[in-house]
Design a protein around this motif. Structure first.
Motif, PDB file in Angstrom:
ATOM      1  N   PRO A  54       0.802  -1.227   0.000  1.00 37.77           N
ATOM      2  CA  PRO A  54       0.000   0.000   0.000  1.00 37.77           C
ATOM      3  C   PRO A  54       0.837   1.280   0.000  1.00 37.77           C
ATOM      4  N   GLY A  55       0.293   2.315  -0.605  1.00 34.91           N
ATOM      5  CA  GLY A  55       0.899   3.644  -0.575  1.00 34.91           C
ATOM      6  C   GLY A  55       2.329   3.679  -1.049  1.00 34.91           C
ATOM      7  N   ALA A  56       3.136   4.448  -0.340  1.00 34.40           N
ATOM      8  CA  ALA A  56       4.545   4.626  -0.706  1.00 34.40           C
ATOM      9  C   ALA A  56       5.454   3.617  -0.004  1.00 34.40           C
ATOM     10  N   HIS A  57       4.870   2.689   0.740  1.00 35.37           N
ATOM     11  CA  HIS A  57       5.672   1.705   1.458  1.00 35.37           C
ATOM     12  C   HIS A  57       6.508   0.869   0.494  1.00 35.37           C
ATOM     13  N   HIS A  58       7.688   0.500   0.910  1.00 28.29           N
ATOM     14  CA  HIS A  58       8.530  -0.473   0.220  1.00 28.29           C
ATOM     15  C   HIS A  58       9.518  -1.015   1.240  1.00 28.29           C
ATOM     16  N   PHE A  59      10.040  -2.201   0.952  1.00 24.65           N
ATOM     17  CA  PHE A  59      10.820  -2.908   1.954  1.00 24.65           C
ATOM     18  C   PHE A  59      12.229  -3.211   1.483  1.00 24.65           C
ATOM     19  N   TYR A  60      13.195  -2.960   2.344  1.00 25.75           N
ATOM     20  CA  TYR A  60      14.563  -3.421   2.172  1.00 25.75           C
ATOM     21  C   TYR A  60      14.694  -4.594   3.145  1.00 25.75           C
ATOM     22  N   ILE A  61      14.980  -5.765   2.625  1.00 23.28           N
ATOM     23  CA  ILE A  61      15.094  -6.949   3.471  1.00 23.28           C
ATOM     24  C   ILE A  61      16.510  -7.503   3.330  1.00 23.28           C
ATOM     25  N   THR A  62      17.234  -7.509   4.432  1.00 21.29           N
ATOM     26  CA  THR A  62      18.597  -8.028   4.446  1.00 21.29           C
ATOM     27  C   THR A  62      18.562  -9.393   5.107  1.00 21.29           C
ATOM     28  N   PHE A  63      19.292 -10.350   4.504  1.00 25.67           N
ATOM     29  CA  PHE A  63      19.295 -11.697   5.050  1.00 25.67           C
ATOM     30  C   PHE A  63      20.650 -12.348   4.826  1.00 25.67           C
ATOM     31  N   LYS A  64      20.916 -13.379   5.598  1.00 24.99           N
ATOM     32  CA  LYS A  64      22.140 -14.163   5.476  1.00 24.99           C
ATOM     33  C   LYS A  64      21.921 -15.204   4.385  1.00 24.99           C
ATOM     34  N   THR A  65      22.744 -15.156   3.345  1.00 22.12           N
ATOM     35  CA  THR A  65      22.552 -16.037   2.193  1.00 22.12           C
ATOM     36  C   THR A  65      22.900 -17.491   2.492  1.00 22.12           C
ATOM     37  N   ARG A  66      23.677 -17.726   3.533  1.00 20.89           N
ATOM     38  CA  ARG A  66      24.047 -19.102   3.872  1.00 20.89           C
ATOM     39  C   ARG A  66      23.354 -19.602   5.139  1.00 20.89           C
ATOM     40  N   ALA A  67      22.331 -18.913   5.581  1.00 22.37           N
ATOM     41  CA  ALA A  67      21.587 -19.374   6.757  1.00 22.37           C
ATOM     42  C   ALA A  67      20.808 -20.632   6.403  1.00 22.37           C
ATOM     43  N   ALA A  68      20.539 -21.432   7.402  1.00 20.52           N
ATOM     44  CA  ALA A  68      19.786 -22.665   7.206  1.00 20.52           C
ATOM     45  C   ALA A  68      18.438 -22.355   6.554  1.00 20.52           C
ATOM     46  N   GLY A  69      18.108 -23.110   5.512  1.00 18.59           N
ATOM     47  CA  GLY A  69      16.809 -22.978   4.859  1.00 18.59           C
ATOM     48  C   GLY A  69      16.743 -21.957   3.739  1.00 18.59           C
TER      49      GLY A  69
END
Length: 162
Positions: free
Chosen positions: A39-54
């Motif tokens: 919705p609206g102007a919301h947007h997400f930056y999602i940082t994650f560990k590329t070698r984490a389990a799963g």
């Protein structure tokens, strides 16, 4: 005066709080997965560990981001699927669609710059094996911009006993 033994947290409140805050990430992604999108102007930056389990990241993306990666969900993302313990999304790398899949426990940072909302999490345990080719990933994104009126940080440090 006798030394007092500190109490043992058998409830594991730190982990309960981390899990609850990851629920905020899941809820935001559930809204983004609706037909209307984010919705609206919301947007997400999602940082994650590329070698984490799963975590499932294609080999070419893993080679480029061997430890950590930040993706942006704003205008161009497809097939966002949100489950109770993980999510997946299709993004484009160099014009090529790739699917990225990860558990919420792999997420180390969730940021919505439109409202300066930031959640930071403890780093997850790393997987012993490299992620499978089952999914593929997406977009190079710069870190969130800094400034005097920085993001509102929700950190568990303020609740830790010193």
């Amino acid at each position: 005066m006798a030394d007092e033994i500190p109490p043992v947290d058998e409830m594991h409140y730190e982990q309960l709080a981390q899990d609850a805050l990851r629920g905020v990430v899941r809820s935001a992604l559930e809204r983004a997965a609706e037909p209307e999108g984010i919705p609206g102007a919301h947007h997400f930056y999602i940082t994650f560990k590329t070698r984490a389990a799963g975590v499932s990241v294609p080999p070419d993306v893993l080679a480029k981001y061997p430890d950590e990666m930040t993706v942006v969900l704003q205008h161009q993302y497809w097939d966002l699927k949100v489950d109770a313990d993980r999510f997946s999304v299709m993004l484009k790398f160099g014009g090529m669609p790739k699917v990225l899949s990860m558990p919420y426990t792999a997420v180390t940072r969730f940021y919505d710059p439109s409202v300066q909302f930031l959640l930071q999490f403890e780093s997850p345990a790393m997987a012993e094996e490299a992620p499978t080719e089952e999914a593929e990933a997406e977009v190079d994104t710069p870190p969130p911009p800094g400034g005097d009126d920085g993001p509102k940080v929700v950190s568990l440090d303020q609740f830790r006993k010193k």
